[in-house]
Every structure is written in structure tokens, then in C-alpha cells.
Design a protein around this motif. Sequence first.
Motif, PDB file in Angstrom:
ATOM      1  N   UNK A 161       0.837  -1.200   0.000  1.00  0.00           N
ATOM      2  CA  UNK A 161       0.000   0.000   0.000  1.00  0.00           C
ATOM      3  C   UNK A 161       0.874   1.253   0.000  1.00  0.00           C
ATOM      4  N   UNK A 162       0.479   2.234  -0.792  1.00  0.00           N
ATOM      5  CA  UNK A 162       1.218   3.493  -0.870  1.00  0.00           C
ATOM      6  C   UNK A 162       0.786   4.407   0.268  1.00  0.00           C
ATOM      7  N   UNK A 163       1.767   4.858   1.052  1.00  0.00           N
ATOM      8  CA  UNK A 163       1.497   5.785   2.146  1.00  0.00           C
ATOM      9  C   UNK A 163       2.309   7.060   1.950  1.00  0.00           C
ATOM     10  N   UNK A 164       1.777   8.126   2.516  1.00  0.00           N
ATOM     11  CA  UNK A 164       2.374   9.449   2.437  1.00  0.00           C
ATOM     12  C   UNK A 164       2.864   9.836   3.825  1.00  0.00           C
ATOM     13  N   UNK A 165       4.142  10.199   3.939  1.00  0.00           N
ATOM     14  CA  UNK A 165       4.659  10.704   5.218  1.00  0.00           C
ATOM     15  C   UNK A 165       4.511  12.219   5.213  1.00  0.00           C
ATOM     16  N   UNK A 166       3.751  12.685   6.176  1.00  0.00           N
ATOM     17  CA  UNK A 166       3.474  14.115   6.276  1.00  0.00           C
ATOM     18  C   UNK A 166       4.566  14.817   7.086  1.00  0.00           C
ATOM     19  N   UNK A 167       4.559  16.133   7.032  1.00  0.00           N
ATOM     20  CA  UNK A 167       5.587  16.927   7.717  1.00  0.00           C
ATOM     21  C   UNK A 167       5.501  16.828   9.245  1.00  0.00           C
ATOM     22  N   UNK A 168       4.338  16.381   9.760  1.00  0.00           N
ATOM     23  CA  UNK A 168       4.225  16.205  11.215  1.00  0.00           C
ATOM     24  C   UNK A 168       4.789  14.855  11.664  1.00  0.00           C
ATOM     25  N   UNK A 169       5.310  14.063  10.719  1.00  0.00           N
ATOM     26  CA  UNK A 169       5.922  12.777  11.045  1.00  0.00           C
ATOM     27  C   UNK A 169       4.986  11.594  10.929  1.00  0.00           C
ATOM     28  N   UNK A 170       3.698  11.844  10.786  1.00  0.00           N
ATOM     29  CA  UNK A 170       2.733  10.752  10.662  1.00  0.00           C
ATOM     30  C   UNK A 170       2.591  10.268   9.234  1.00  0.00           C
ATOM     31  N   UNK A 171       2.255   8.992   9.107  1.00  0.00           N
ATOM     32  CA  UNK A 171       1.991   8.396   7.802  1.00  0.00           C
ATOM     33  C   UNK A 171       0.488   8.347   7.585  1.00  0.00           C
ATOM     34  N   UNK A 172       0.066   8.512   6.338  1.00  0.00           N
ATOM     35  CA  UNK A 172      -1.348   8.446   5.998  1.00  0.00           C
ATOM     36  C   UNK A 172      -1.544   8.073   4.548  1.00  0.00           C
ATOM     37  N   UNK A 211     -15.737   2.242   1.719  1.00  0.00           N
ATOM     38  CA  UNK A 211     -16.644   2.650   2.784  1.00  0.00           C
ATOM     39  C   UNK A 211     -16.575   4.141   3.028  1.00  0.00           C
ATOM     40  N   UNK A 212     -17.489   4.613   3.874  1.00  0.00           N
ATOM     41  CA  UNK A 212     -17.533   6.020   4.267  1.00  0.00           C
ATOM     42  C   UNK A 212     -17.449   6.073   5.789  1.00  0.00           C
ATOM     43  N   UNK A 213     -16.570   6.911   6.299  1.00  0.00           N
ATOM     44  CA  UNK A 213     -16.311   7.017   7.733  1.00  0.00           C
ATOM     45  C   UNK A 213     -16.734   8.393   8.224  1.00  0.00           C
ATOM     46  N   UNK A 271       4.291   0.019   1.466  1.00  0.00           N
ATOM     47  CA  UNK A 271       4.493  -0.835   2.631  1.00  0.00           C
ATOM     48  C   UNK A 271       3.678  -2.111   2.476  1.00  0.00           C
ATOM     49  N   UNK A 272       4.201  -3.202   3.026  1.00  0.00           N
ATOM     50  CA  UNK A 272       3.436  -4.437   3.122  1.00  0.00           C
ATOM     51  C   UNK A 272       2.221  -4.181   3.999  1.00  0.00           C
ATOM     52  N   UNK A 273       1.086  -4.731   3.608  1.00  0.00           N
ATOM     53  CA  UNK A 273      -0.127  -4.584   4.417  1.00  0.00           C
ATOM     54  C   UNK A 273       0.025  -5.232   5.789  1.00  0.00           C
ATOM     55  N   UNK A 284       1.759   5.311  11.512  1.00  0.00           N
ATOM     56  CA  UNK A 284       0.485   5.429  10.809  1.00  0.00           C
ATOM     57  C   UNK A 284      -0.539   5.965  11.807  1.00  0.00           C
ATOM     58  N   UNK A 285      -1.171   7.079  11.485  1.00  0.00           N
ATOM     59  CA  UNK A 285      -2.072   7.706  12.454  1.00  0.00           C
ATOM     60  C   UNK A 285      -3.304   6.832  12.689  1.00  0.00           C
ATOM     61  N   UNK A 286      -3.914   7.004  13.852  1.00  0.00           N
ATOM     62  CA  UNK A 286      -5.096   6.218  14.204  1.00  0.00           C
ATOM     63  C   UNK A 286      -6.225   6.412  13.204  1.00  0.00           C
ATOM     64  N   UNK A 287      -6.380   7.629  12.725  1.00  0.00           N
ATOM     65  CA  UNK A 287      -7.416   7.906  11.734  1.00  0.00           C
ATOM     66  C   UNK A 287      -7.226   7.014  10.506  1.00  0.00           C
ATOM     67  N   UNK A 288      -6.023   6.949  10.005  1.00  0.00           N
ATOM     68  CA  UNK A 288      -5.762   6.157   8.801  1.00  0.00           C
ATOM     69  C   UNK A 288      -5.800   4.661   9.081  1.00  0.00           C
ATOM     70  N   UNK A 289      -5.380   4.264  10.273  1.00  0.00           N
ATOM     71  CA  UNK A 289      -5.530   2.850  10.655  1.00  0.00           C
ATOM     72  C   UNK A 289      -6.999   2.455  10.587  1.00  0.00           C
ATOM     73  N   UNK A 290      -7.875   3.354  11.062  1.00  0.00           N
ATOM     74  CA  UNK A 290      -9.303   3.037  11.065  1.00  0.00           C
ATOM     75  C   UNK A 290      -9.856   2.902   9.657  1.00  0.00           C
ATOM     76  N   UNK A 291      -9.224   3.545   8.685  1.00  0.00           N
ATOM     77  CA  UNK A 291      -9.653   3.422   7.293  1.00  0.00           C
ATOM     78  C   UNK A 291      -9.155   2.131   6.657  1.00  0.00           C
ATOM     79  N   UNK A 292      -7.976   1.678   7.059  1.00  0.00           N
ATOM     80  CA  UNK A 292      -7.330   0.524   6.418  1.00  0.00           C
ATOM     81  C   UNK A 292      -7.739  -0.801   7.066  1.00  0.00           C
TER      82      UNK A 292
END
Length: 150
Positions: free
Chosen positions: A32-43, A78-80, A124-126, A133-141
Motif C-alpha cells: 500500500x502506498x502511504x504518504x509521510x506528512x511533515x508532522x511525522x505521521x503516515x497516511x 466505505x464512508x467514515x 508498505x506491506x499490508x 500510521x495515524x489512528x485515523x488512517x488505521x481506522x480506514x485501512x
Amino acid sequence: MEYFKFLRQYVGHQPIILPGSVVLILNKQNEILLQKRHDGGWGLPGGLMELGESLEDVARREVLEKTGLVINELHLLGVFSGPDYYIKLQNGDELYSVTAVFYTTNVSGDLVIDYTESETLQYFSLLNLPNELTNEYKSYIEPFLSQLIE
């Protein structure tokens, strides 16, 4: 001017509802393709809806802007929304996000990083997602991991 900034002129820091889209982009190795943001979190690559856009339009535009990739096929996972997706930003802005989560294995183009929005992009491997990886994005994946791995 971005729509949410336009709204903020009228409502200040009060809570608003912001619709948007993110995309799980899987390569042939089922990574899966993830983006590392400037705050250090992945999403996940994605962003907020502008006036006149569909959620699919948002997904395609934001992925192109953030990664340089063109989405050829898109599937809704899905929609969150709801109280779990309330956010209060450091500047005091409050919002409830409504996020459409899509996935695709069909993209074209070359990966290009927009350094104004990202530090890096990485597959990254799933089964081995980064700890940041932020909790928000974990909840999406996470609800779709078993589907995506198959």
C-alpha cells in the motif's frame, strides 16, 4: 480559495463538516502506498472536497496532486463519519470529517512527491505498516485488510 478556508471566514473556529476522500493504492506486490506528512505521521493520499466535485473527483485530483499518479479505476470501500472523526486542530479549528475510502490497483504515471505536502511516499506491506500510521488512517485501512490481502 479552498472551500474550507472560505467557510472559516464566516464560522471562525466553530465545528464544520468537511467531506473528503482517501485512496488505498495497491501495487502488484500487494503493498500500500502511504504518504509521510511533515508532522511525522503516515497516511493515505487524499484530501478535502471542493465545490462541484464528487467524492470520486476528489480522490482522483488529490492522488494526482500528491503522488503524480493517475487513477484508472476506483472502488469504494466505505464512508467514515461520526463522533470518532471529530478533530480539533492546533489553531483551534474544529471539524467533523466525512471520508470516503477508495482503493485501486490500477494507476498509471510515475510517482512524484509534492514536497509542500509530503516528506516522502513509500509502499508498505499490508502486514507491516509503519508505527507512525495515524489512528485515523488505521481506522480506514484495518476493516479492509483481509479483503485487500486476498
